[in-house]
Design a protein around this motif. Sequence first.
Motif, PDB file in Angstrom:
ATOM      1  N   ASP A  94      63.912  48.503 -30.119  1.00 28.77           N
ATOM      2  CA  ASP A  94      63.437  47.464 -29.208  1.00 28.77           C
ATOM      3  C   ASP A  94      63.903  47.794 -27.795  1.00 28.77           C
ATOM      4  O   ASP A  94      64.971  48.381 -27.609  1.00 28.77           O
ATOM      5  N   GLN A  96      64.235  45.824 -23.955  1.00 31.58           N
ATOM      6  CA  GLN A  96      64.137  44.632 -23.120  1.00 31.58           C
ATOM      7  C   GLN A  96      64.385  45.051 -21.672  1.00 31.58           C
ATOM      8  O   GLN A  96      65.431  45.630 -21.371  1.00 31.58           O
ATOM      9  N   TYR A  97      63.415  44.764 -20.789  1.00 33.85           N
ATOM     10  CA  TYR A  97      63.523  45.145 -19.380  1.00 33.85           C
ATOM     11  C   TYR A  97      63.946  43.944 -18.534  1.00 33.85           C
ATOM     12  O   TYR A  97      63.564  42.810 -18.823  1.00 33.85           O
ATOM     13  N   THR A  98      64.726  44.215 -17.491  1.00 33.67           N
ATOM     14  CA  THR A  98      65.076  43.197 -16.507  1.00 33.67           C
ATOM     15  C   THR A  98      64.967  43.819 -15.121  1.00 33.67           C
ATOM     16  O   THR A  98      64.819  45.038 -14.984  1.00 33.67           O
ATOM     17  N   ALA A 104      67.309  48.243 -18.364  1.00 28.80           N
ATOM     18  CA  ALA A 104      66.769  48.055 -19.704  1.00 28.80           C
ATOM     19  C   ALA A 104      67.884  48.078 -20.730  1.00 28.80           C
ATOM     20  O   ALA A 104      68.873  48.798 -20.569  1.00 28.80           O
ATOM     21  N   THR A 105      67.691  47.294 -21.766  1.00 28.05           N
ATOM     22  CA  THR A 105      68.583  47.316 -22.919  1.00 28.05           C
ATOM     23  C   THR A 105      67.768  47.828 -24.088  1.00 28.05           C
ATOM     24  O   THR A 105      66.728  47.254 -24.428  1.00 28.05           O
TER      25      THR A 105
END
Length: 149
Positions: A94, A96-98, A104-105
């Motif tokens: 997976d 997850q972008y911020t 990103a994680t």
Amino acid sequence: MRWFSRAALATVAALSLQGCVLIPFVQAFKETGATEGDRKALLEPEARKFADAMVLGNKSLAATVVMPESWPSISKQIRSRNEEERVVETKLDDVQYTDEARKATVTVKVRYFQVPFYIVKLRIEEQHWEFTMGDGWKLRDFAEVVEEG
């Protein structure tokens, strides 16, 4: 009418040649990560490169995708893990972008076995990546989130 067909054919040929000439420039622009979509497309190959380095136990390959200031601590983690275990497989699970895809994680599933016991186990790791225009995506840190036996 014949001259019109020739002129149209010449125009189409000229435009298609110009398109071919522009492709390397468009690709180079995308590789700079100027847009959020471009940055997202550039992360997976870098994360895959780090995962491959972990499978191979290749610290020099890992170093190419790690932030220079993070390398001392990540290098210690890699060295410690290489002494105790062998990674069999990694899977990017997976992302997850911020911050407009500048951070990103990445959640990674890691299959490994501890030396000298050859029982394959699974753990989930979380990797934190950051993007800069000069260097592209670089790994800031990673840690084990959960071990699933």
